[in-house]
Scaffold this motif. Sequence first.
Motif, PDB file in Angstrom:
ATOM      1  N   GLN A 296      11.641   0.304  -8.685  1.00 16.71           N
ATOM      2  CA  GLN A 296      10.629   1.073  -8.162  1.00 16.71           C
ATOM      3  C   GLN A 296       9.097   0.752  -8.207  1.00 16.71           C
ATOM      4  O   GLN A 296       8.906   0.537  -9.364  1.00 16.71           O
ATOM      5  CB  GLN A 296      10.893   2.463  -8.081  1.00 16.71           C
ATOM      6  CG  GLN A 296      10.156   3.536  -7.187  1.00 16.71           C
ATOM      7  CD  GLN A 296      10.264   4.744  -7.601  1.00 16.71           C
ATOM      8  OE1 GLN A 296       9.674   5.353  -8.522  1.00 16.71           O
ATOM      9  NE2 GLN A 296      10.695   5.553  -6.584  1.00 16.71           N
ATOM     10  N   VAL A 297       8.265   0.773  -7.235  1.00 17.17           N
ATOM     11  CA  VAL A 297       6.834   0.531  -7.518  1.00 17.17           C
ATOM     12  C   VAL A 297       6.089   1.841  -6.895  1.00 17.17           C
ATOM     13  O   VAL A 297       6.320   2.266  -5.773  1.00 17.17           O
ATOM     14  CB  VAL A 297       6.364  -0.866  -7.015  1.00 17.17           C
ATOM     15  CG1 VAL A 297       6.651  -0.839  -5.418  1.00 17.17           C
ATOM     16  CG2 VAL A 297       4.775  -0.987  -7.382  1.00 17.17           C
ATOM     17  N   VAL A 298       5.120   2.131  -7.514  1.00 16.62           N
ATOM     18  CA  VAL A 298       4.216   3.300  -7.162  1.00 16.62           C
ATOM     19  C   VAL A 298       2.926   2.808  -6.880  1.00 16.62           C
ATOM     20  O   VAL A 298       2.305   2.441  -7.754  1.00 16.62           O
ATOM     21  CB  VAL A 298       4.404   4.736  -8.081  1.00 16.62           C
ATOM     22  CG1 VAL A 298       3.584   5.696  -7.682  1.00 16.62           C
ATOM     23  CG2 VAL A 298       5.863   5.187  -8.310  1.00 16.62           C
ATOM     24  N   TYR A 299       2.549   3.129  -5.691  1.00 17.28           N
ATOM     25  CA  TYR A 299       1.075   2.584  -5.336  1.00 17.28           C
ATOM     26  C   TYR A 299       0.217   4.203  -5.325  1.00 17.28           C
ATOM     27  O   TYR A 299       0.868   4.801  -4.438  1.00 17.28           O
ATOM     28  CB  TYR A 299       0.988   1.968  -3.898  1.00 17.28           C
ATOM     29  CG  TYR A 299       1.468   0.643  -3.943  1.00 17.28           C
ATOM     30  CD1 TYR A 299       0.474  -0.536  -4.208  1.00 17.28           C
ATOM     31  CD2 TYR A 299       2.911   0.194  -3.587  1.00 17.28           C
ATOM     32  CE1 TYR A 299       1.011  -1.691  -4.479  1.00 17.28           C
ATOM     33  CE2 TYR A 299       3.087  -1.041  -3.519  1.00 17.28           C
ATOM     34  CZ  TYR A 299       2.170  -2.356  -4.118  1.00 17.28           C
ATOM     35  OH  TYR A 299       2.692  -3.556  -4.097  1.00 17.28           O
ATOM     36  N   ALA A 300      -0.838   3.970  -6.257  1.00 17.38           N
ATOM     37  CA  ALA A 300      -1.691   5.281  -6.282  1.00 17.38           C
ATOM     38  C   ALA A 300      -2.812   4.892  -5.487  1.00 17.38           C
ATOM     39  O   ALA A 300      -3.569   3.897  -5.549  1.00 17.38           O
ATOM     40  CB  ALA A 300      -1.840   5.680  -7.536  1.00 17.38           C
ATOM     41  N   VAL A 301      -3.259   5.712  -4.401  1.00 11.62           N
ATOM     42  CA  VAL A 301      -3.993   5.415  -3.378  1.00 11.62           C
ATOM     43  C   VAL A 301      -5.433   6.670  -3.937  1.00 11.62           C
ATOM     44  O   VAL A 301      -4.838   7.674  -3.826  1.00 11.62           O
ATOM     45  CB  VAL A 301      -3.926   5.351  -2.060  1.00 11.62           C
ATOM     46  CG1 VAL A 301      -5.092   5.348  -1.182  1.00 11.62           C
ATOM     47  CG2 VAL A 301      -2.770   4.451  -1.843  1.00 11.62           C
ATOM     48  N   THR A 302      -6.544   6.391  -4.167  1.00 13.52           N
ATOM     49  CA  THR A 302      -7.692   7.121  -4.287  1.00 13.52           C
ATOM     50  C   THR A 302      -8.747   6.963  -3.398  1.00 13.52           C
ATOM     51  O   THR A 302      -8.931   5.869  -3.374  1.00 13.52           O
ATOM     52  CB  THR A 302      -7.994   7.188  -5.695  1.00 13.52           C
ATOM     53  OG1 THR A 302      -8.519   5.641  -5.996  1.00 13.52           O
ATOM     54  CG2 THR A 302      -6.946   7.154  -6.667  1.00 13.52           C
ATOM     55  N   GLY A 303      -9.243   8.126  -2.878  1.00 14.23           N
ATOM     56  CA  GLY A 303     -10.595   7.864  -1.917  1.00 14.23           C
ATOM     57  C   GLY A 303     -10.312   8.826  -0.915  1.00 14.23           C
ATOM     58  O   GLY A 303      -9.287   9.289  -0.436  1.00 14.23           O
TER      59      GLY A 303
ATOM     60  N   ILE B 226       4.166   5.396  -1.900  1.00 13.82           N
ATOM     61  CA  ILE B 226       2.741   5.410  -1.855  1.00 13.82           C
ATOM     62  C   ILE B 226       2.166   6.917  -2.112  1.00 13.82           C
ATOM     63  O   ILE B 226       2.565   7.830  -1.372  1.00 13.82           O
ATOM     64  CB  ILE B 226       2.463   4.965  -0.502  1.00 13.82           C
ATOM     65  CG1 ILE B 226       2.902   3.681   0.045  1.00 13.82           C
ATOM     66  CG2 ILE B 226       0.802   5.022  -0.235  1.00 13.82           C
ATOM     67  CD1 ILE B 226       2.506   3.052   1.290  1.00 13.82           C
ATOM     68  N   ASP B 227       1.670   7.143  -3.035  1.00  8.51           N
ATOM     69  CA  ASP B 227       1.142   8.531  -3.561  1.00  8.51           C
ATOM     70  C   ASP B 227      -0.359   8.578  -3.319  1.00  8.51           C
ATOM     71  O   ASP B 227      -1.257   7.924  -3.524  1.00  8.51           O
ATOM     72  CB  ASP B 227       1.271   8.381  -5.251  1.00  8.51           C
ATOM     73  CG  ASP B 227       0.804   9.708  -5.780  1.00  8.51           C
ATOM     74  OD1 ASP B 227       0.538  10.849  -4.950  1.00  8.51           O
ATOM     75  OD2 ASP B 227       0.557   9.890  -7.081  1.00  8.51           O
ATOM     76  N   LEU B 228      -0.503   9.706  -2.248  1.00  8.41           N
ATOM     77  CA  LEU B 228      -1.959   9.794  -1.590  1.00  8.41           C
ATOM     78  C   LEU B 228      -2.160  11.186  -2.334  1.00  8.41           C
ATOM     79  O   LEU B 228      -2.982  12.134  -1.740  1.00  8.41           O
ATOM     80  CB  LEU B 228      -1.630  10.046  -0.458  1.00  8.41           C
ATOM     81  CG  LEU B 228      -1.254   8.699   0.325  1.00  8.41           C
ATOM     82  CD1 LEU B 228      -1.118   9.079   2.060  1.00  8.41           C
ATOM     83  CD2 LEU B 228      -2.188   7.652   0.224  1.00  8.41           C
ATOM     84  N   SER B 229      -1.930  11.559  -3.714  1.00 10.85           N
ATOM     85  CA  SER B 229      -2.375  12.899  -4.210  1.00 10.85           C
ATOM     86  C   SER B 229      -3.873  12.790  -4.327  1.00 10.85           C
ATOM     87  O   SER B 229      -4.435  13.874  -4.438  1.00 10.85           O
ATOM     88  CB  SER B 229      -1.828  13.072  -5.523  1.00 10.85           C
ATOM     89  OG  SER B 229      -0.487  13.166  -5.456  1.00 10.85           O
ATOM     90  N   ALA B 230      -4.466  11.781  -4.591  1.00 11.23           N
ATOM     91  CA  ALA B 230      -5.861  11.790  -4.926  1.00 11.23           C
ATOM     92  C   ALA B 230      -6.662  10.957  -3.711  1.00 11.23           C
ATOM     93  O   ALA B 230      -7.659  10.505  -3.756  1.00 11.23           O
ATOM     94  CB  ALA B 230      -6.153  10.638  -5.887  1.00 11.23           C
ATOM     95  N   ALA B 231      -6.184  11.101  -2.555  1.00  6.35           N
ATOM     96  CA  ALA B 231      -6.732  10.624  -1.186  1.00  6.35           C
ATOM     97  C   ALA B 231      -6.724  11.886  -0.063  1.00  6.35           C
ATOM     98  O   ALA B 231      -6.130  12.654  -0.280  1.00  6.35           O
ATOM     99  CB  ALA B 231      -6.000   9.160  -1.018  1.00  6.35           C
TER     100      ALA B 231
END
Length: 501
Positions: free
Chosen positions: A415-422, A447-452
Motif C-alpha cells: 500500500q502507498v499513502v499519498y498525503a495531500v496538503t493545501g 489519497i489522504d486529504l485530511s490537510a487539504a
Amino acid sequence: MSSAAVSPAARLRALKPDWLNDPRVWRTEVLGGLVVALALIPEAISFSIIAGVDPAIGLFASFTMAVTISIVGGRRAMISAATGAVALVIAPVNREHGLGYLVATVILAGVFQIALGALGVAKLMRFVPRSVMTGFVNALAILIFMAQVPEMRDVPWPVYPLIIGGLALMVFFPRVTRVVPAPLVSIVILTVITVAAGIAVPTVGDKGELPSSLPVPGLPDVPFTPDTLTTIAPYALAMALVGLMESLMTAQLVDDITDTHSSKTRESIGQGVANIVTGFFGGMGGCAMIGQTMINVKVSGARTRLSTFLAGAFLMVLCVVFGPVVSDIPMAALVAVMVMVAFGTFDWHSVSPKTLRRLPAGEIAVMILTVIVVVATHNLAIGVVVGTVTAMVVFARRVAHLAHVTAVTDPDGRQVVYAVTGELFFASSNDLVHRFDYAGDPDDVVIDLSAAHVWDASSVAALDTVEARYARRGKTVRITGLNNPSADLHGRLTGELTGGH
C-alpha cells in the motif's frame, strides 16, 4: 437620569443634524460647499464640451446630481456631478442621435444603476485589493494634475506667478487660521488682484456662457419605441457601470479618509435616482467626482450631507445670480486648487523606497499596472477592472504552489499513502494529476486529504482522473480525510465531470 427627565429641548437637539447643533460644523460645511461649487463650474463646462453639448447642460447636471445625491446617497460629504468618464461614454449618443437620445440614455442608466444596486453589485467592492485601491488613488492624482496642464500651456506669463501665488496661499494660510478654507481665500485674493490690476489672463467666463435661469423638468424628445430602447441601452449600461465603479471607489476612499462607514448599496441606488432626476431636468448625467470630493472632505474638512447639497445649490446661485462675477475668476486660481488637491491625493507613502522594499513584487506590479491603465485610458473603471483581474491572477499563481503531495509506502510494499496538503482549486489541481507514480505504485493506493480542502469542480475532476489512471492499471484508489464541505462537493460531482475517462 431617566428618559422622562430629559427635556423636550434636549430631545430636539439630539434629533438635529450635527451642523445645526455646532456653529463650527455649520461654517465648515457652508464654506466647503462654496469652494466645491466654484471648482465645479469650469469642470462641468469642460465635460459638456467633451460630451458635445451646451455648457448649461453640464452645469444643470452638476446641480441636480449634487442636490439629489445629498438626500438619497449612501456616503455623506461625497460630491456627485457631471464627470469626464460619463461624458466620454455618452458623447457618441449625442453625436450620432442628438440631445434627446442622450437625455434618454441618462434616465435609462439611472434605472440600470437602481437595479444593479438592488441586486447587490456594491458587494463586489470586497474583491478590490488594496494594491488596486492604491493604484487607483495615485492614478487619480495624476489625472487631476494632467487635467490642469492644458490650462498652463500657451497662456500669458502672469498665469504662472498667479498659480504659484495660489499654491503659496494654500500652504501658508492654514498656519494663520483654519476658520476659512485656504482654497476659498486663494480664489478670492487672486480674483481681486487680476480684476483690480486689469491683468489679462484666461477666466472662467472664457470656458463658456453660464446659464441665466434654473432648469425645468420635461420628458426627453425621443420616440418611445423599442428601437429607441435598443439604441440607447448599450450606452446606458456602460454609463451605469462606469458611474457605479467610480462612485463606489470614491465612497471607499472617503470611508478610509474619514474613518467612517457608508452604505454602498444605498449609494448605488442613490446614483441611479440622481441620474434619473438629472435626465428629467435635461442634464447629461454624472457620478461621484473624486477631485471635488477631495476638496470637500480632505481640504475643507466637510463631513455632512449639507456640504454636498450646498455645492449644488451654490453652483446655480453663482451661475444665475453672480454670473458676471464668477466669470471674472481667473482659471489660474482654480488650477492652483486642483494642483494642491492632486498633491494631497497622491499616496506618497506607497512609493517610498522603504515601502517598496517590503511589498511583494506582485502587489507592486498590480499597483503600477493600475496606474498605467488608468492614465492611458483616462478611465478609472477600466483601470480598476484590469488591476483587480491581475491581482486575482497573481494570487491564484501564489496559492497554486501551496498544494503539496508526499508519498509513504508500507514496508511490505502492498500500500502507498499519498498525503495531500493545501488548497485544491483550478490552478493548483492542474498539477495534481502529475504527482502520482501510476506505473510503479502497488495495487492499493490511498489519497489522504485530511490537510487539504477541495474548492471547485476542477479539483474533483482531477481526483477522478487520478482514479481513472490507476483503474486502467487494475489498481484501487481510496480517498480519505475529506472535510464536510469537500466531501459534499466531491460526492455530488465525482464521476459526472470526466465522462468516465
